[in-house]
Design a protein around this motif. Structure first.
Motif: not given
Lengths: 345, 321
Positions: B220, B222-224, B227
């Motif tokens: 999460e 990394a997505h934030d 990525a």
């Protein structure tokens, strides 16, 4: 800047359905330190995760600078999060963690290095750039998480109870640190907490939430002095509640006597709750709105004393500086009419 | 009564001597106990580990007996034979790659199988690790279920599926996609398939163990931080799953390298693999020393691979530090 309109989210279905957000609307202004305050399970974290993009609402919309972002995945939103447990990448060092967002945005190495150095300086960790994450203390990890979220210069920074894992002294320090960072960077902060004191000291505005609803939005002073609901009054600070009925004469009849109130009252015969903060109750003084009672308990807490006064029908606490009163002795209290809040449930 | 009391007192007079004696006795008793407690472990390692290896090592330096077994005469012929052909008439040696090519073919197949198992095993392990905890045990049970049956039986079952009159060919012909059988059995592809089928659980289980520990809040995070899915996989999930990937690859590669049943049944013994070649030396070829030497060379190769893996793992840790 962030416009949230009529967001609703229900988790589960049938018997186990749990409404996490119930028709929530709020607008957060640019450069604002906005706090979502409420007990655990009130929906504040769900709302934050929706702004970040980790959760999709059942209905409703989120707009950022006028653009709808409701269904945009997290990596396409110019919003970064400081997670409650920090969620730092254990296989990267401090500088790699802080530079991760910029790297993903495809910035060139030179720019990344410069920004990382500047951001680490901002959170006062420039001497630890090469450290592994497990070599850092809790407070330092907190600062790395903050730097990592700040480095890509997001439009909005979301903070999910970031201070809850820190000890008291460090928490106090980080509170002023966060406030300073917000002023220096000019980024909109959306802060989630269940700690009312944290909310009052740091926020520009607070939204008090309970059971998926926003009960009141306002400046810390407004929320504290003029709570809109009994829940808000009770959740923030200490407060006395006195049940009563509105009389024909424009006063409130309580079990301990009639009380005059400056705030507007509903029609006569309506049941209302009067609320007053302990520090606004005056001990011993005679005058209007003075009620006779006995001092039931005296609690000394350093910077003052709390007197628990038994009024027969109810008990009221009164915060005062010095208290030359003996437990068990008769003691009157005065409730200034302008300090009495009228709450209708 | 009184006499006895005085008596004990007098014997206790030299207290320090008695104490030292008692201590020495206790120490030697403790030493005996320690040896006694360690004995089962030492015996087990000795009997099932060191002894067979020592026998193989000794046999590899002896001469083959006419009807199998060995004759007790020192010889390095077994190792020479591995690399050279000895001329029958003049005993001259010429370099030969026939055995090396068997080793190379086996190693190549083991590498391909390991890569295949990793490509199939990773999504499988990820799928299981992201299921709710209550369901995971069911999926793990399904992965390990084939282990409940003998490897030979499972390999025969695979044979029945892919042979000319097997399940796949019959089905294809019935629905009219092919007119005649596709030859699948007794090919390298069949061996590959059989090896993957046999050793996939060895890849899935360690991968699952490391993916299950993965903190999905990191995904999460990394997505934030902008990525996308591929970058999250490459920058967060794969690095965290690295220990499981290494363990899984070792667990698949080593048994594949020495696999015997699968190449024999599904490959039809057409192309020799190391395992079959070694087995042949103890059977038809009656050359025990050469079989022992080949087994030891195989072991040395595995050790070298493990050393390289260990070195690269240590390097990776240093660069992360």
């Amino acid at each position: 800047m962030i416009e949230i309109s009529t967001l609703t989210k229900v988790f589960g279905s049938g018997q186990e359905a749990m409404t996490a957000l119930d028709n929530v609307s709020v607008t957060i202004a640019e450069n604002e330190f906005f706090t979502l305050l409420g007990p655990s399970g009130c929906g504040k974290t769900t709302l934050l995760r929706m702004i970040a993009g980790f959760e999709l609402p059942d209905t409703g919309e989120i707009r950022l600078d006028g653009q709808p972002v409701t269904h945009l995945p997290p990596h396409h939103r110019p919003i970064n999060t400081v997670f409650q447990n920090y969620a730092l990448f254990p296989h990267m060092n401090v500088a790699q963690n802080v530079g991760f967002g910029l790297e993903m945005l495809g910035r060139d190495r030179k720019e990344i290095d410069a920004t990382v150095a500047r951001t680490l300086e901002l959170v006062r960790l420039d001497h630890l750039a090469g450290r592994r994450i497990d070599q850092l203390s809790g407070g330092q990890q907190q600062r790395v998480a903050l730097a990592r979220a700040l480095a890509p210069a997001p439009k909005v920074l979301l903070l999910d109870e970031p201070l809850s894992a820190l000890d008291f002294k460090l928490r106090k320090e980080m509170q002023s640190e966060l406030k300073r960072l917000q002023l220096e960077t000019g980024i909109t902060f959306v802060f989630v907490t269940h700690d009312q004191e944290e909310a009052l000291t740091m926020s520009d505005r607070i939204a008090v939430m309970s059971a998926g609803k926003i009960l009141q939005i306002g400046r810390p002073m407004d929320i504290y002095d003029r709570p809109a609901a009994r829940f808000v009054a009770d959740f923030i600070g200490d407060i006395n509640f006195i049940e009563g009925t509105v009389t024909d004469g424009g006063t409130v009849a309580t079990g301990s006597g009639d009380l005059a109130v400056t705030a507007p009252l509903p029609a006569s015969g309506t049941t209302v709750t009067l609320a007053i903060r302990p520090e606004h109750v005056m001990p011993g003084a005679e005058g209007p709105n003075s009620l006779a009672g006995t001092l039931a308990e005296r609690v000394y807490f350093g910077s003052g004393t709390v007197l628990e006064v038994d009024l027969g029908a109810t008990r009221i606490s009164c915060r005062t500086g010095d208290a030359p009163f003996a437990e068990g002795a008769p003691l009157s209290v005065t409730l200034p009419p302008e300090r009495l809040q009228v709450l209708q449930d | 009564m009184a006499d006895r009391i005085t008596d004990t007192r007098t014997t206790r007079q030299p207290a320090s001597d008695a104490l030292a004696g008692a201590r020495a006795a206790r120490d030697s008793a403790a030493k005996r106990t320690r040896v006694f407690l360690l004995a089962p472990a030492i015996l087990t390692i000795g009997i099932v580990g060191l002894m067979p290896l020592s026998i193989a090592l000794v046999y590899s330096f002896l001469e083959p007996g006419t009807y199998g077994g060995v004759t007790w005469a020192f010889s390095t012929d077994a190792y020479v034979q591995f690399l050279f052909d000895r001329d029958i008439f003049d005993d001259s040696l010429t370099f030969s790659t026939s055995y090396l090519s068997i080793f190379w073919r086996s190693a190549f197949l083991a590498i391909i199988t390991t890569i295949g198992a990793l490509l199939i095993g990773f999504p499988t392990a990820y799928f299981i690790a992201t299921k709710p905890p209550a369901q995971r045990n069911l999926w793990l049970f399904l992965v390990t279920l084939p282990f409940w049956t003998n490897l030979l039986i499972r390999t025969y079952a695979m044979l029945l599926i892919i042979r000319d009159e097997g399940f796949i060919n019959i089905t294809l012909q019935m629905i009219g996609l092919t007119s005649g059988p596709i030859e699948m059995l007794y090919t390298d592809g069949a061996v590959f398939l059989g090896l993957i089928y046999s050793f996939l659980p060895f890849m899935v289980l360690p991968l699952y163990a490391s993916l299950e520990k993965l903190d999905f809040r990191l995904v999460e995070a990394a997505h934030d931080l902008y990525a996308g899915r591929v970058q999250v996989l490459r920058r967060v999930i794969l690095p965290m799953a690295r220990p499981g990937m290494i363990a899984g690859c070792i667990l698949v590669f080593i048994p594949c390298l020495g696999a015997y049943i699968t190449p024999e049944l599904l490959g039809g013994g057409k192309k020799l693999m190391i395992g079959n070649m070694i087995a042949l030396q103890f059977g038809g070829s009656r050359n025990w020393p050469f079989g022992s030497a080949a087994a030891l060379i195989l072991m040395a190769m595995v050790l070298i691979v493990l050393l390289i893996v260990n070195r690269s793992r240590a390097d990776a840790e240093v660069s992360h530090g």
